[in-house]
Design a protein around this motif. Structure first.
Motif, mmCIF file in Angstrom:
data_model
loop_
_atom_site.group_PDB
_atom_site.id
_atom_site.type_symbol
_atom_site.label_atom_id
_atom_site.label_comp_id
_atom_site.label_asym_id
_atom_site.label_seq_id
_atom_site.Cartn_x
_atom_site.Cartn_y
_atom_site.Cartn_z
ATOM 1 N N THR A 54 0.814 -1.207 0.000
ATOM 2 C CA THR A 54 0.000 0.000 0.000
ATOM 3 C C THR A 54 0.850 1.260 0.000
ATOM 4 O O THR A 54 2.088 1.182 0.116
ATOM 5 C CB THR A 54 -0.932 0.014 1.243
ATOM 6 N N ASP A 55 0.185 2.399 -0.164
ATOM 7 C CA ASP A 55 0.819 3.714 -0.014
ATOM 8 C C ASP A 55 0.236 4.373 1.230
ATOM 9 O O ASP A 55 -0.972 4.264 1.471
ATOM 10 C CB ASP A 55 0.515 4.625 -1.219
ATOM 11 N N ILE A 56 1.092 5.053 1.989
ATOM 12 C CA ILE A 56 0.636 5.766 3.192
ATOM 13 C C ILE A 56 1.185 7.192 3.157
ATOM 14 O O ILE A 56 2.370 7.389 2.859
ATOM 15 C CB ILE A 56 1.153 5.082 4.472
ATOM 16 N N ILE A 57 0.312 8.147 3.393
ATOM 17 C CA ILE A 57 0.765 9.537 3.552
ATOM 18 C C ILE A 57 0.741 9.859 5.042
ATOM 19 O O ILE A 57 -0.296 9.721 5.699
ATOM 20 C CB ILE A 57 -0.130 10.516 2.781
ATOM 21 N N VAL A 58 1.903 10.254 5.562
ATOM 22 C CA VAL A 58 2.024 10.636 6.973
ATOM 23 C C VAL A 58 2.004 12.159 7.054
ATOM 24 O O VAL A 58 2.613 12.825 6.219
ATOM 25 C CB VAL A 58 3.354 10.105 7.547
ATOM 26 N N GLY A 59 1.270 12.692 8.017
ATOM 27 C CA GLY A 59 1.331 14.146 8.228
ATOM 28 C C GLY A 59 0.463 14.958 7.283
ATOM 29 O O GLY A 59 0.825 16.085 6.923
ATOM 30 N N PHE A 60 -0.689 14.375 6.858
ATOM 31 C CA PHE A 60 -1.632 15.201 6.098
ATOM 32 C C PHE A 60 -1.982 16.401 6.970
ATOM 33 O O PHE A 60 -1.997 16.279 8.203
ATOM 34 C CB PHE A 60 -2.896 14.397 5.769
ATOM 35 N N ASP B 83 -2.114 13.143 16.531
ATOM 36 C CA ASP B 83 -1.416 11.899 16.930
ATOM 37 C C ASP B 83 -2.393 10.729 16.946
ATOM 38 O O ASP B 83 -2.083 9.632 16.469
ATOM 39 C CB ASP B 83 -0.801 12.085 18.334
ATOM 40 N N GLU B 84 -3.620 10.979 17.459
ATOM 41 C CA GLU B 84 -4.615 9.894 17.539
ATOM 42 C C GLU B 84 -4.934 9.393 16.128
ATOM 43 O O GLU B 84 -5.001 8.184 15.881
ATOM 44 C CB GLU B 84 -5.910 10.388 18.206
ATOM 45 N N GLU B 85 -5.138 10.341 15.204
ATOM 46 C CA GLU B 85 -5.480 9.950 13.827
ATOM 47 C C GLU B 85 -4.326 9.156 13.213
ATOM 48 O O GLU B 85 -4.539 8.162 12.514
ATOM 49 C CB GLU B 85 -5.807 11.198 13.000
ATOM 50 N N PHE B 86 -3.098 9.564 13.517
ATOM 51 C CA PHE B 86 -1.937 8.813 13.004
ATOM 52 C C PHE B 86 -1.882 7.414 13.616
ATOM 53 O O PHE B 86 -1.599 6.422 12.935
ATOM 54 C CB PHE B 86 -0.626 9.547 13.287
ATOM 55 N N GLN B 87 -2.211 7.310 14.926
ATOM 56 C CA GLN B 87 -2.187 5.988 15.569
ATOM 57 C C GLN B 87 -3.198 5.034 14.924
ATOM 58 O O GLN B 87 -3.009 3.826 14.897
ATOM 59 C CB GLN B 87 -2.430 6.142 17.075
ATOM 60 N N GLU C 220 8.612 18.269 12.561
ATOM 61 C CA GLU C 220 9.300 17.278 13.386
ATOM 62 C C GLU C 220 8.335 16.156 13.799
ATOM 63 O O GLU C 220 8.673 14.977 13.798
ATOM 64 C CB GLU C 220 9.919 17.920 14.631
ATOM 65 N N SER C 221 7.065 16.525 14.082
ATOM 66 C CA SER C 221 6.078 15.485 14.444
ATOM 67 C C SER C 221 5.876 14.539 13.264
ATOM 68 O O SER C 221 5.769 13.329 13.434
ATOM 69 C CB SER C 221 4.726 16.121 14.787
ATOM 70 N N ARG D 46 6.560 10.572 13.200
ATOM 71 C CA ARG D 46 5.535 9.588 12.829
ATOM 72 C C ARG D 46 6.068 8.666 11.737
ATOM 73 O O ARG D 46 5.853 7.456 11.766
ATOM 74 C CB ARG D 46 4.275 10.314 12.343
ATOM 75 N N MET D 47 6.800 9.240 10.770
ATOM 76 C CA MET D 47 7.354 8.411 9.689
ATOM 77 C C MET D 47 8.313 7.381 10.267
ATOM 78 O O MET D 47 8.273 6.207 9.893
ATOM 79 C CB MET D 47 8.068 9.307 8.671
ATOM 80 N N ARG D 48 9.140 7.800 11.217
ATOM 81 C CA ARG D 48 10.088 6.852 11.841
ATOM 82 C C ARG D 48 9.314 5.733 12.532
ATOM 83 O O ARG D 48 9.641 4.542 12.382
ATOM 84 C CB ARG D 48 10.994 7.594 12.835
ATOM 85 N N GLU D 49 8.256 6.104 13.246
ATOM 86 C CA GLU D 49 7.470 5.084 13.960
ATOM 87 C C GLU D 49 6.815 4.125 12.966
ATOM 88 O O GLU D 49 6.857 2.901 13.130
ATOM 89 C CB GLU D 49 6.388 5.751 14.827
ATOM 90 N N LEU D 50 6.251 4.674 11.897
ATOM 91 C CA LEU D 50 5.581 3.849 10.884
ATOM 92 C C LEU D 50 6.549 2.837 10.284
ATOM 93 O O LEU D 50 6.261 1.637 10.200
ATOM 94 C CB LEU D 50 5.031 4.748 9.764
ATOM 95 N N LEU D 51 7.747 3.298 9.902
ATOM 96 C CA LEU D 51 8.724 2.403 9.264
ATOM 97 C C LEU D 51 9.195 1.326 10.238
ATOM 98 O O LEU D 51 9.389 0.161 9.854
ATOM 99 C CB LEU D 51 9.889 3.226 8.734
#
Ligand code: SF4
Length: 453
Positions: free
Chosen positions: A317-323, A328-332, A369-370, A374-379
């Protein structure tokens, strides 16, 4: 009677052994357009070079998906001023998605006199005429009109002799709020099914082993055609073609992933048991703000349907982080989704503001930075999933199309399995372009290794 510009140019250039340099940026569709441009230039009599300094004609086939991509191309065009001053007969052309925006044509006219030709994404067939007009009039020749007919008479100069990209449609009607594609590639236009079937049949008869069907949203293929085939019907027709080959396709939009399509993928033996299904986010508010037109629940229904029929079915899949203003909740929720789906791989991007898109007008308060965090956490989460998930292949037999020498392991070949999993194995280069069966002996979080059986 319409002048045959190709014949005219053949006379002009014959015996001068002029080389062409064509460089495509961006997606596979653009690379496929670049192969068509090469086909047209070959028909005129040009041969090819990988070095722009040795070229008599240069075509930059551009991508506009990110603003940085455009600025990079303008930088390259700027650097070509020197080449032009050293060789005033040098012809420099710009094609691809950047040309679809009037502002770029105006910028080229105003600031880049070294550019001689501007060619729109659906105006590829105008190239011979534009070269001719430029030579005649010694000024910029351009055509950025939108053409319905985008079949190219010249034979495509393909990069590979065993993997072929076959565009089945152009344009997109979805208008995701972060995406510029609908503005630069126009509305959805599907190719005639017979043309596609004939092209694939010819490719398979010429020994091609992998056919990648391309479109911004292949799932909506045929919706603009009167009495045309739907995408599942087209896949079933292609599956009837005699030969030993695999059918892949991208990109799919989850809102058009019908049960009929999923059944077709599961039932057709030549269609890969892998689906690239860009979800972009695991949160419904964000999906709404992106104008994606599906919910997480609907998306999971598709995933569960496939997995209930084939537990090993491979998904990416493709994921966009930081729209803009993603919390943070939406990212989780995105993290929760990838843990639920267990993709074999994800292609992830930090949101990139793109002028001309709806989302670019949003006042985004989320700190960069957030987004990076988030990208680091996702990877990290996906690395753990892939590491565990690839282990399911150990001890299994895998059919792989050997497509090159491994860059990681000396004396090894690399290739992709039916599930689109990278496989590395010892083998002779003569196997490149062939299907081989391997027994998987080990796995990493990006590939499996094995031995030929
Ligand atoms: S589906 Fe959305 S992201 Fe994909 S090309 Fe169309 S508008 Fe862009």
């Amino acid at each position: 009677m319409e002048m045959n510009y190709t014949e005219k140019l053949k006379e002009t250039f014959s015996g001068r052994n002029i080389k062409a340099y064509v460089h495509s940026f961006g997606c596979q569709l653009n690379v496929s357009d670049g192969e068509k441009i090469k086909g047209i230039l070959k028909e005129i009599g040009f041969s090819f070079t990988d070095n722009p300094e040795n070229a008599g004609i240069i075509i930059l086939n551009t991508c506009a998906v990110r603003e940085s991509a455009e600025e990079r191309v303008f930088g390259i065009i700027g650097s070509m001023k020197k080449l032009k001053s050293e060789n005033p007969d040098l012809i420099i052309g710009v094609s691809g998605c950047m040309t679809a925006q009037e502002k770029n044509l105006e910028r080229i006219k105003k600031s880049y006199p070294q550019v001689d030709i501007v060619l729109g994404t659906s105006a590829i067939n105008s190239l011979p005429r534009l070269i001719y007009e430029h030579i005649q009039n010694k000024r910029l020749a351009y055509d950025i009109s939108e053409y319905a007919d985008f079949s190219c008479s010249a034979e495509q100069v393909r990069e590979s002799s065993f993997k072929a990209s076959v565009p089945i449609m152009f344009g997109c009607n979805n208008f995701c709020t972060y995406c510029i594609v609908p503005y630069v590639r126009g509305r959805e236009r599907s190719r005639n099914a017979d043309d596609i079937i004939n092209e694939v049949t010819e490719l398979v008869n010429n020994g091609y082993k992998e056919i990648m069907l391309l479109g911004q949203n292949v799932n909506s293929y045929g919706k603009d055609l009167e009495n045309g085939l739907t995408f599942p019907q087209l896949l079933r027709e292609l599956n009837k073609i005699q030969g030993d080959f695999i059918i892949r396709f991208m990109s799919s939009h989850p809102k058009d992933a019908t049960k009929e399509l999923l059944d077709t993928i599961l039932e057709c033996d030549k269609v890969a048991k892998h689906l690239h299904l860009p979800v972009q986010s695991g949160n419904n508010n964000i999906l709404k703000a992106m104008n994606r037109n599906y919910t997480v629940e609907k998306y999971l229904e598709t995933v569960n349907y496939l997995r209930s029929h084939d537990s090993g079915f491979s998904l990416t899949t493709d994921i966009i982080v930081g729209f803009p203003n993603e919390t943070d909740e939406e990212f989780q929720d995105t993290i929760k989704l990838i843990k639920q789906v267990e993709y074999d791989n994800i292609y992830s991007f930090i949101y990139s503001r793109r002028n001309g898109t709806k989302a670019s007008t949003i006042d985004d308060k989320t700190p960069e930075e957030s987004k990076s965090q988030r990208m680091r956490e996702l990877l990290e989460v996906q690395r753990e999933i892939s590491d565990r998930h690839y282990k399911r292949f150990i001890g299994k037999t895998m059919r792989v199309l050997a497509d090159g020498k491994s860059k990681k392991h000396e004396g090894f070949l690399t290739g992709k399995s039916n599930e689109f999993i990278i496989a590395e194995f010892k083998g002779d280069e003569s196997l490149i372009g062939q299907f081989v069966n391997i027994r998987v002996t080990d796995s990493m979080n990006w590939a499996v290794t094995g031995e030929i059986i």
